[in-house]
Design an enzyme around this catalytic site. Structure first.
Site, PDB file in Angstrom:
ATOM      1  N   ASN A 170     -15.390 -56.698 -84.672  1.00 50.90           N
ATOM      2  CA  ASN A 170     -15.490 -57.819 -83.743  1.00 50.90           C
ATOM      3  C   ASN A 170     -14.884 -59.049 -84.418  1.00 50.90           C
ATOM      4  OD1 ASN A 170     -16.919 -56.204 -81.920  1.00 50.90           O
ATOM      5  ND2 ASN A 170     -18.883 -56.737 -82.835  1.00 50.90           N
ATOM      6  N   HIS A 230     -18.032 -52.215 -87.962  1.00 49.04           N
ATOM      7  CA  HIS A 230     -19.199 -51.456 -87.522  1.00 49.04           C
ATOM      8  C   HIS A 230     -18.805 -49.987 -87.444  1.00 49.04           C
ATOM      9  CE1 HIS A 230     -21.522 -54.971 -85.758  1.00 49.04           C
ATOM     10  NE2 HIS A 230     -20.311 -55.482 -85.802  1.00 49.04           N
ATOM     11  N   HIS A 263     -16.391 -57.619 -91.355  1.00 49.31           N
ATOM     12  CA  HIS A 263     -17.168 -56.374 -91.413  1.00 49.31           C
ATOM     13  C   HIS A 263     -16.705 -55.443 -90.307  1.00 49.31           C
ATOM     14  CE1 HIS A 263     -19.286 -59.232 -88.814  1.00 49.31           C
ATOM     15  NE2 HIS A 263     -19.692 -58.195 -88.096  1.00 49.31           N
ATOM     16  N   ASP A 302     -26.962 -51.438 -90.365  1.00 54.17           N
ATOM     17  CA  ASP A 302     -27.147 -52.635 -89.546  1.00 54.17           C
ATOM     18  C   ASP A 302     -28.640 -52.838 -89.303  1.00 54.17           C
ATOM     19  OD1 ASP A 302     -25.093 -54.309 -87.415  1.00 54.17           O
ATOM     20  OD2 ASP A 302     -27.253 -54.377 -87.029  1.00 54.17           O
ATOM     21  N   ILE A 303     -29.070 -54.094 -89.364  1.00 56.69           N
ATOM     22  CA  ILE A 303     -30.498 -54.405 -89.217  1.00 56.69           C
ATOM     23  C   ILE A 303     -30.965 -54.221 -87.776  1.00 56.69           C
ATOM     24  CG2 ILE A 303     -30.331 -56.892 -88.661  1.00 56.69           C
ATOM     25  CD1 ILE A 303     -32.437 -57.341 -90.904  1.00 56.69           C
ATOM     26  N   GLY A 345     -17.004 -61.224 -79.988  1.00 57.76           N
ATOM     27  CA  GLY A 345     -18.435 -61.041 -80.220  1.00 57.76           C
ATOM     28  C   GLY A 345     -18.852 -61.137 -81.669  1.00 57.76           C
ATOM     29  N   GLN A 346     -18.007 -61.742 -82.508  1.00 58.37           N
ATOM     30  CA  GLN A 346     -18.354 -61.849 -83.932  1.00 58.37           C
ATOM     31  C   GLN A 346     -19.442 -62.904 -84.127  1.00 58.37           C
ATOM     32  OE1 GLN A 346     -15.071 -62.892 -86.510  1.00 58.37           O
ATOM     33  NE2 GLN A 346     -16.259 -62.529 -88.376  1.00 58.37           N
TER      34      GLN A 346
HETATM   35  P1  AMP Z   1     -20.990 -59.051 -85.389  1.00 55.21           P
HETATM   36  O1  AMP Z   1     -21.749 -59.478 -84.165  1.00 55.21           O
HETATM   37  O2  AMP Z   1     -19.838 -58.139 -85.145  1.00 55.21           O
HETATM   38  O3  AMP Z   1     -20.607 -60.258 -86.231  1.00 55.21           O
HETATM   39  O4  AMP Z   1     -21.995 -58.180 -86.233  1.00 55.21           O
HETATM   40  C1  AMP Z   1     -22.958 -58.701 -87.078  1.00 55.21           C
HETATM   41  C2  AMP Z   1     -23.952 -57.612 -87.309  1.00 55.21           C
HETATM   42  O5  AMP Z   1     -24.715 -57.937 -88.464  1.00 55.21           O
HETATM   43  C3  AMP Z   1     -24.953 -57.406 -86.172  1.00 55.21           C
HETATM   44  O6  AMP Z   1     -24.821 -56.085 -85.670  1.00 55.21           O
HETATM   45  C4  AMP Z   1     -26.300 -57.658 -86.831  1.00 55.21           C
HETATM   46  O7  AMP Z   1     -27.310 -56.807 -86.339  1.00 55.21           O
HETATM   47  C5  AMP Z   1     -25.996 -57.410 -88.285  1.00 55.21           C
HETATM   48  N1  AMP Z   1     -26.858 -58.070 -89.246  1.00 55.21           N
HETATM   49  C6  AMP Z   1     -27.257 -59.369 -89.224  1.00 55.21           C
HETATM   50  N2  AMP Z   1     -28.025 -59.633 -90.302  1.00 55.21           N
HETATM   51  C7  AMP Z   1     -28.106 -58.476 -91.014  1.00 55.21           C
HETATM   52  C8  AMP Z   1     -28.763 -58.104 -92.223  1.00 55.21           C
HETATM   53  N3  AMP Z   1     -29.494 -58.977 -92.937  1.00 55.21           N
HETATM   54  N4  AMP Z   1     -28.641 -56.826 -92.653  1.00 55.21           N
HETATM   55  C9  AMP Z   1     -27.927 -55.943 -91.938  1.00 55.21           C
HETATM   56  N5  AMP Z   1     -27.267 -56.225 -90.798  1.00 55.21           N
HETATM   57  C10 AMP Z   1     -27.376 -57.479 -90.337  1.00 55.21           C
END
Ligand code: AMP
Ligand code: ZN
Length: 112
Positions: A85, A100, A98, A30-31, A91-92
């Site tokens: 999520n 986590h 995906h 995760d970024i 919280g998506q």
């Molecule tokens: P969610 O809020 O459950 O939809 O999770 C989305 C996740 O994607 C968040 O934890 C972000 O930090 C992560 N995210 C967004 N952009 C990127 C990216 N380019 N590379 C890796 N993770 C990312």
């Protein structure tokens, strides 16, 4: 889906720190990590959310890869949490299914 961030990561059009890959799934860091270990596990095929999945194999492959990555990264013994999520209250924020994988610290319950 051309405008989908995680489809583009799956297609290797956008770089990511990949930790595991199978024919159907990808796992990458995760970024914005919320724990010392924070990995996202996605199907390469596009599903908007868990609510769009009607194939048990998709959900199963994500779960199995999460457990495998936990073993590979050495957090299986200390423990981890796998979260999907879903929707606004869930919280998506990225609308490509995906999971986590969070680990490396004690995680609180209930989540916020
Ligand atoms: P969610 O809020 O459950 O939809 O999770 C989305 C996740 O994607 C968040 O934890 C972000 O930090 C992560 N995210 C967004 N952009 C990127 C990216 N380019 N590379 C890796 N993770 C990312
Ligand atoms: Zn997508």
């Amino acid at each position: 889906m051309p405008d989908c961030l995680f489809c583009r990561i799956a297609a290797k059009e956008i770089p990511a720190q990949i930790v595991a890959e199978t024919a159907e799934c990808l796992a990458f860091r995760d970024i914005s990590p919320q724990a010392p270990t924070h990995v996202l596990i996605i199907p390469k095929a596009h599903y908007g959310s868990l609510s769009d999945v009607n194939d048990a194999l998709v959900a199963g492959r994500i779960s199995l890869l999460a457990a495998e990555v936990a073993r590979t990264l050495g957090v299986a013994e200390s423990g981890y949490r796998v979260v999907i999520n879903t929707g606004p209250d869930g919280g998506q924020t990225v609308h490509h299914l995906h999971a986590h994988l969070l680990a490396g610290r004690a995680l609180h319950w209930p989540p916020g």
